[in-house]
Design a protein around this motif. Structure first.
Motif, PDB file in Angstrom:
ATOM      1  N   SER A 120     -36.342  21.261 -98.024  1.00 57.47           N
ATOM      2  CA  SER A 120     -37.776  20.951 -98.144  1.00 57.47           C
ATOM      3  C   SER A 120     -37.951  19.449 -98.405  1.00 57.47           C
ATOM      4  O   SER A 120     -37.026  18.805 -98.920  1.00 57.47           O
ATOM      5  CB  SER A 120     -38.387  21.733 -99.315  1.00 57.47           C
ATOM      6  N   GLU A 133     -37.826  17.890 -93.811  1.00 55.96           N
ATOM      7  CA  GLU A 133     -37.495  19.320 -93.863  1.00 55.96           C
ATOM      8  C   GLU A 133     -36.710  19.689 -92.599  1.00 55.96           C
ATOM      9  O   GLU A 133     -37.124  19.361 -91.487  1.00 55.96           O
ATOM     10  CB  GLU A 133     -38.785  20.146 -93.938  1.00 55.96           C
ATOM     11  N   ASN A 180     -35.963  24.344-102.725  1.00 55.83           N
ATOM     12  CA  ASN A 180     -36.227  25.058-101.480  1.00 55.83           C
ATOM     13  C   ASN A 180     -37.611  25.704-101.565  1.00 55.83           C
ATOM     14  O   ASN A 180     -37.812  26.671-102.299  1.00 55.83           O
ATOM     15  CB  ASN A 180     -35.141  26.120-101.258  1.00 55.83           C
ATOM     16  N   GLU A 181     -38.545  25.136-100.818  1.00 54.73           N
ATOM     17  CA  GLU A 181     -39.908  25.709-100.780  1.00 54.73           C
ATOM     18  C   GLU A 181     -40.239  26.168 -99.376  1.00 54.73           C
ATOM     19  O   GLU A 181     -41.398  26.200 -98.960  1.00 54.73           O
ATOM     20  CB  GLU A 181     -40.915  24.650-101.257  1.00 54.73           C
ATOM     21  N   ARG A 182     -39.205  26.503 -98.619  1.00 54.32           N
ATOM     22  CA  ARG A 182     -39.406  26.886 -97.214  1.00 54.32           C
ATOM     23  C   ARG A 182     -40.186  28.192 -97.110  1.00 54.32           C
ATOM     24  O   ARG A 182     -40.086  29.072 -97.972  1.00 54.32           O
ATOM     25  CB  ARG A 182     -38.043  27.054 -96.519  1.00 54.32           C
TER      26      ARG A 182
END
Ligand SMILES: Cc1cc2nc3c(=O)[nH]c(=O)nc-3n(C[C@H](O)[C@H](O)[C@H](O)COP(=O)(O)O)c2cc1C
Length: 339
Positions: A120, A133, A180-182
């Motif tokens: 991210s 990203e 990780n904000e995927r």
């Protein structure tokens, strides 16, 4: 009594003569800045093998050029790297030690690259660039790069591969909810965050049939980071995939204050070993033979990784053996000094 520290251990067909591992340590000494091995590396690794560490692990070695922490990191992204790495591995073998290499990608912690990548677009701190990203194609290429790295490690004659999934580098950036904000299937749940490592392990296994270790950061020192439960889940998954040992370090995912003291990370190796029934490596301020022996005798871990103490003293194994009243083989040239 025979000390466990000096007893052999096997992973698949490979026997290591004792439990002492030279922990991976970046030397930032590829002076030509092209990832190749320099004479320093050969002297550095060979001397620790002469000093009787059973397993010598070559430092974090980049599988992609833009995955280096610094421009002086070792690389394994190109065929031209194999020759130098083979020299290191051969000189380790000349002393009866086994050789391993840590395959790595720095992700958002790459310091010298113009464009950097991560799960991210979140910078490690104000001192770092903001990463891009990774697209699905970037992910596929990186997984392929780990596989090619494994093929080259094989050509270079290494016995063990360690995948670097710790210290906040790229794989760790996928594993942790802090980085990780995927929104796709590589982010969100722990199962999704594990997917990148899962696919790397599967790809490496296609190119490599020897033992594979994975180093993780089993404490993120942040209440919103992965918990013990999640680390045990990851460990179970790695076990299912045939990983031979989890090397349990901590930290580096996000800036944090860490209070370190002798053996501070051992409880993590112990927890993963007992809860996931997988061999573990203990690392972190292990300084004496007695301390190492306690860890092994109490089955808290299976291998002892030594980093800074081996920078101070390439013959750490000899000192640990004297402390534990064990006779160990000396390099034949040094016998008169080791009696
Ligand atoms: C100079 C230096 C470089 C390091 N580079 C790496 C590395 O390449 N990969 C890695 O996983 N850990 C790296 N580490 C961490 C060590 O492997 C080890 O986990 C840490 O130093 C704690 O062990 P110690 O107390 O025995 O030094 C490095 C540590 C040092 C001191």
């Amino acid at each position: 009594m025979n000390a466990k520290l000096f007893s052999p251990i096997s992973f698949r067909e490979l026997e290591i003569k004792n439990r002492i591992v030279m922990s991976p340590m970046c030397m930032y000494s590829s002076e030509s800045e092209d990832g190749t091995v320099h004479p320093f590396h050969i002297t550095h690794y060979e001397s620790r093998a002469a000093g009787q560490a059973g397993l010598i692990m070559v430092e974090a070695t980049a599988v992609q050029k833009h995955g280096r922490i610094s421009s002086k990191d070792l690389g394994i992204w190109d065929e031209s790297h194999v020759e130098g790495l083979k020299k290191i591995s051969d000189r380790i073998h000349a002393h009866g030690s086994k050789s391993s290499i840590q395959l790595a990608h720095a992700g958002r912690k790459a310091e010298d690259e113009e464009v950097i990548y991560s799960a991210s677009p979140i910078a490690f701190s104000d001192a770092y660039k903001t990463p891009e990203e990774m697209t699905k194609q970037d992910i596929t290429e990186t997984i392929e790069a780990f596989k090619s790295g494994a093929e080259r490690a094989k050509k270079a004659g290494f016995d063990i591969i360690e995948i670097h999934a710790a210290h906040g580098y790229l794989i760790n950036q996928f594993l942790s909810p802090l980085t990780n904000e995927r929104k796709d299937d590589y982010g969100g749940s722990k199962e999704n965050r594990y997917k990148f490592l899962y696919e790397i392990i599967e790809a490496v296994k296609k190119a490599w049939d020897g033992p594979v270790f994975v180093r993780i950061s089993a404490d993120e020192y942040n209440p919103h980071g992965n918990s013990d439960k999640e680390f045990v889940y990851f460990a179970h998954e790695m076990k299912k995939q045939g990983i031979d040992l989890i090397d349990c370090s901590t930290g580096g995912v996000v800036p944090a204050k860490i209070s370190s003291y002798p053996g501070y990370q051992i409880p993590k190796a112990e927890m993963i070993k007992s809860q996931a029934s997988i061999p573990t490596g203990a690392v972190g301020m292990i300084q004496s033979g007695i301390q190492a022996e306690e860890i092994l005798q109490n089955e808290r871990a299976d291998l002892i990784f030594i980093a800074r103490a081996l920078l101070r003293n390439p013959y750490w194994a000899k000192y640990a053996a004297d402390e534990l009243k064990q006779d160990i083989e000396a390099p034949k040239q040094y016998v008169r000094g080791w009696m």
